[in-house]
Design a protein around this motif. Structure first.
Motif, PDB file in Angstrom:
ATOM      1  N   ASN A 292      68.832  34.832 -26.848  1.00 18.74           N
ATOM      2  CA  ASN A 292      69.633  33.629 -27.036  1.00 18.74           C
ATOM      3  C   ASN A 292      71.000  33.946 -27.627  1.00 18.74           C
ATOM      4  O   ASN A 292      71.961  33.200 -27.411  1.00 18.74           O
ATOM      5  N   ASN A 293      71.092  35.044 -28.358  1.00 18.97           N
ATOM      6  CA  ASN A 293      72.349  35.433 -28.992  1.00 18.97           C
ATOM      7  C   ASN A 293      72.825  36.764 -28.414  1.00 18.97           C
ATOM      8  O   ASN A 293      72.109  37.433 -27.665  1.00 18.97           O
ATOM      9  N   ASN A 294      74.035  37.139 -28.772  1.00 19.32           N
ATOM     10  CA  ASN A 294      74.556  38.427 -28.317  1.00 19.32           C
ATOM     11  C   ASN A 294      73.720  39.558 -28.905  1.00 19.32           C
ATOM     12  O   ASN A 294      73.243  39.465 -30.039  1.00 19.32           O
ATOM     13  N   PRO A 295      73.539  40.629 -28.149  1.00 21.06           N
ATOM     14  CA  PRO A 295      72.728  41.747 -28.660  1.00 21.06           C
ATOM     15  C   PRO A 295      73.439  42.480 -29.798  1.00 21.06           C
ATOM     16  O   PRO A 295      74.668  42.398 -29.940  1.00 21.06           O
ATOM     17  N   SER A 296      72.659  43.180 -30.576  1.00 20.90           N
ATOM     18  CA  SER A 296      73.205  43.990 -31.664  1.00 20.90           C
ATOM     19  C   SER A 296      73.113  45.461 -31.276  1.00 20.90           C
ATOM     20  O   SER A 296      72.193  45.870 -30.559  1.00 20.90           O
ATOM     21  N   PHE A 297      74.082  46.253 -31.770  1.00 24.75           N
ATOM     22  CA  PHE A 297      74.115  47.681 -31.457  1.00 24.75           C
ATOM     23  C   PHE A 297      73.941  48.493 -32.737  1.00 24.75           C
ATOM     24  O   PHE A 297      74.606  48.234 -33.745  1.00 24.75           O
ATOM     25  N   VAL A 298      73.005  49.425 -32.680  1.00 27.18           N
ATOM     26  CA  VAL A 298      72.703  50.252 -33.843  1.00 27.18           C
ATOM     27  C   VAL A 298      73.002  51.707 -33.488  1.00 27.18           C
ATOM     28  O   VAL A 298      72.405  52.256 -32.554  1.00 27.18           O
ATOM     29  N   PRO A 299      73.960  52.365 -34.179  1.00 29.06           N
ATOM     30  CA  PRO A 299      74.275  53.762 -33.868  1.00 29.06           C
ATOM     31  C   PRO A 299      73.129  54.689 -34.251  1.00 29.06           C
ATOM     32  O   PRO A 299      72.596  54.613 -35.358  1.00 29.06           O
ATOM     33  N   THR A 300      72.754  55.562 -33.314  1.00 24.03           N
ATOM     34  CA  THR A 300      71.655  56.504 -33.550  1.00 24.03           C
ATOM     35  C   THR A 300      72.124  57.953 -33.548  1.00 24.03           C
ATOM     36  O   THR A 300      71.388  58.837 -33.982  1.00 24.03           O
ATOM     37  N   GLY A 301      73.351  58.179 -33.034  1.00 26.96           N
ATOM     38  CA  GLY A 301      73.830  59.546 -32.923  1.00 26.96           C
ATOM     39  C   GLY A 301      73.189  60.297 -31.773  1.00 26.96           C
ATOM     40  O   GLY A 301      73.394  61.502 -31.631  1.00 26.96           O
ATOM     41  N   GLU A 302      72.429  59.612 -30.942  1.00 27.76           N
ATOM     42  CA  GLU A 302      71.750  60.224 -29.794  1.00 27.76           C
ATOM     43  C   GLU A 302      72.564  59.978 -28.530  1.00 27.76           C
ATOM     44  O   GLU A 302      72.575  58.864 -28.004  1.00 27.76           O
ATOM     45  N   PRO A 303      73.269  60.984 -28.001  1.00 26.26           N
ATOM     46  CA  PRO A 303      74.104  60.759 -26.813  1.00 26.26           C
ATOM     47  C   PRO A 303      73.312  60.657 -25.507  1.00 26.26           C
ATOM     48  O   PRO A 303      73.832  60.155 -24.515  1.00 26.26           O
ATOM     49  N   HIS A 304      72.075  61.121 -25.520  1.00 30.13           N
ATOM     50  CA  HIS A 304      71.314  61.165 -24.270  1.00 30.13           C
ATOM     51  C   HIS A 304      70.213  60.112 -24.206  1.00 30.13           C
ATOM     52  O   HIS A 304      69.321  60.190 -23.362  1.00 30.13           O
ATOM     53  N   LYS A 305      70.278  59.128 -25.097  1.00 31.43           N
ATOM     54  CA  LYS A 305      69.269  58.076 -25.097  1.00 31.43           C
ATOM     55  C   LYS A 305      69.916  56.718 -25.352  1.00 31.43           C
ATOM     56  O   LYS A 305      70.853  56.596 -26.134  1.00 31.43           O
ATOM     57  N   VAL A 306      69.385  55.723 -24.672  1.00 30.78           N
ATOM     58  CA  VAL A 306      69.694  54.328 -24.981  1.00 30.78           C
ATOM     59  C   VAL A 306      68.349  53.645 -25.204  1.00 30.78           C
ATOM     60  O   VAL A 306      67.478  53.650 -24.337  1.00 30.78           O
ATOM     61  N   MET A 307      68.168  53.086 -26.377  1.00 31.83           N
ATOM     62  CA  MET A 307      66.894  52.457 -26.734  1.00 31.83           C
ATOM     63  C   MET A 307      67.081  50.959 -26.899  1.00 31.83           C
ATOM     64  O   MET A 307      68.166  50.487 -27.253  1.00 31.83           O
ATOM     65  N   LEU A 308      66.026  50.241 -26.637  1.00 30.26           N
ATOM     66  CA  LEU A 308      66.053  48.791 -26.802  1.00 30.26           C
ATOM     67  C   LEU A 308      64.844  48.357 -27.625  1.00 30.26           C
ATOM     68  O   LEU A 308      63.708  48.654 -27.292  1.00 30.26           O
ATOM     69  N   PHE A 309      65.143  47.659 -28.715  1.00 31.06           N
ATOM     70  CA  PHE A 309      64.106  47.069 -29.557  1.00 31.06           C
ATOM     71  C   PHE A 309      64.218  45.561 -29.410  1.00 31.06           C
ATOM     72  O   PHE A 309      65.226  44.966 -29.791  1.00 31.06           O
ATOM     73  N   ARG A 310      63.195  44.961 -28.839  1.00 27.85           N
ATOM     74  CA  ARG A 310      63.216  43.533 -28.515  1.00 27.85           C
ATOM     75  C   ARG A 310      62.263  42.773 -29.436  1.00 27.85           C
ATOM     76  O   ARG A 310      61.105  43.154 -29.581  1.00 27.85           O
ATOM     77  N   VAL A 311      62.768  41.713 -30.044  1.00 29.13           N
ATOM     78  CA  VAL A 311      61.987  40.942 -31.006  1.00 29.13           C
ATOM     79  C   VAL A 311      61.928  39.483 -30.558  1.00 29.13           C
ATOM     80  O   VAL A 311      62.949  38.908 -30.179  1.00 29.13           O
TER      81      VAL A 311
END
Length: 262
Positions: free
Chosen positions: A73-92
């Protein structure tokens, strides 16, 4: 190349499909039935999407990928992980009532089983509200169960693997019957969501019962015996067994309300 660089160099449509796939994979561990939640409460469910990206300076913040990113319902949030070869999604998902989770009704049936012994941790457990609230559906399951009984009821019938109901709402339809669904569960869901239909069928059932109460009692008891035998013989699909058992309970309660002793 980093994942973000690969997506940035891709066709936006292809990149969007990859991101949608990520959204589909990020499902909550607990699944639930939206149909179990009252319509007036469904808007309370809120989804939050948290993306784990290499840094705050992410390509997902700007078009064209920002427009294709799965979000709630809202804009997603971005959390820096320092991982250049991964994009992760945590859905609540927040606001889902406990009684809507898959398996809750099975747990309730097991809990109410008189052959099982439970020990309560709280001394005042009888004062606690039931986890599964009573449905405000005009007693739909009772009237659906009674409408399925044979003559003189027979208001809901199963013909050619489809359920139909005789109703004033189907005056303009062929045969004066309204299709409900291709199986018992879907037929009941369609029935209980149509409150005017529930009211109409309840009135018809009551008229039939009181026209010849002794015949009605005998018919319903024979129908209960038939359903119990079908269950005992294992002829009921496992997916609808619980509903059939609940239908039997509703018919038995209806007979008790008529002060029947059989």
């Amino acid at each position: 190349m980093t994942v973000e660089q690969v997506l940035a160099d891709s066709n936006p449509e292809d990149a969007g499909q990859d991101l949608q796939q990520l959204g589909k994979l990020a499902v909550p561990l607990w699944q639930y039935e939206v149909s179990e939640i009252p319509i007036q409460q469904q808007h309370l469910i809120t989804e939050f999407y948290y993306y784990g990206v290499e840094s705050n300076n992410t390509i997902f913040s700007d078009p064209p990928l920002s427009n294709r990113l799965p979000k709630g319902n809202n804009n997603p949030s971005f959390v820096p992980t320092g991982e250049p070869h991964k994009v992760m999604l945590f859905r609540v998902e927040v606001g889902v009532p406990l009684f809507a989770f898959n398996g809750m009704r099975e747990l309730e049936s097991a809990y109410l089983d008189p052959n099982k012994v439970f020990k309560h941790l709280h001394r005042n457990w009888t004062n606690l509200a039931n986890l599964i609230p009573p449905e405000d559906d005009g007693g739909a399951l009772r009237w659906f169960a009674l409408a399925l009984a044979p003559d003189p009821y027979k208001l809901v019938v199963n013909q050619s693997k489809k359920y139909f109901v005789s109703t004033e709402q189907a005056k303009r339809l062929e045969g004066g019957v309204l299709p409900l669904g291709s199986d018992r569960k879907s037929a009941f869901k369609a029935f209980k969501s149509n409150l005017p239909l529930v009211k109409e069928i309840s009135d018809k059932v009551e008229r039939i019962t009181h026209q010849d109460q002794e015949k009605a009692k005998s018919t319903l008891q024979n129908y209960i015996n038939h359903l119990n035998q079908v269950l005992k013989d294992g002829k009921v699909d496992a997916q609808i067994q619980e509903q059939v058992e609940m239908e039997i309970q509703e018919i038995e309660a209806y007979l008790e309300d008529l002060d029947v002793i059989i």
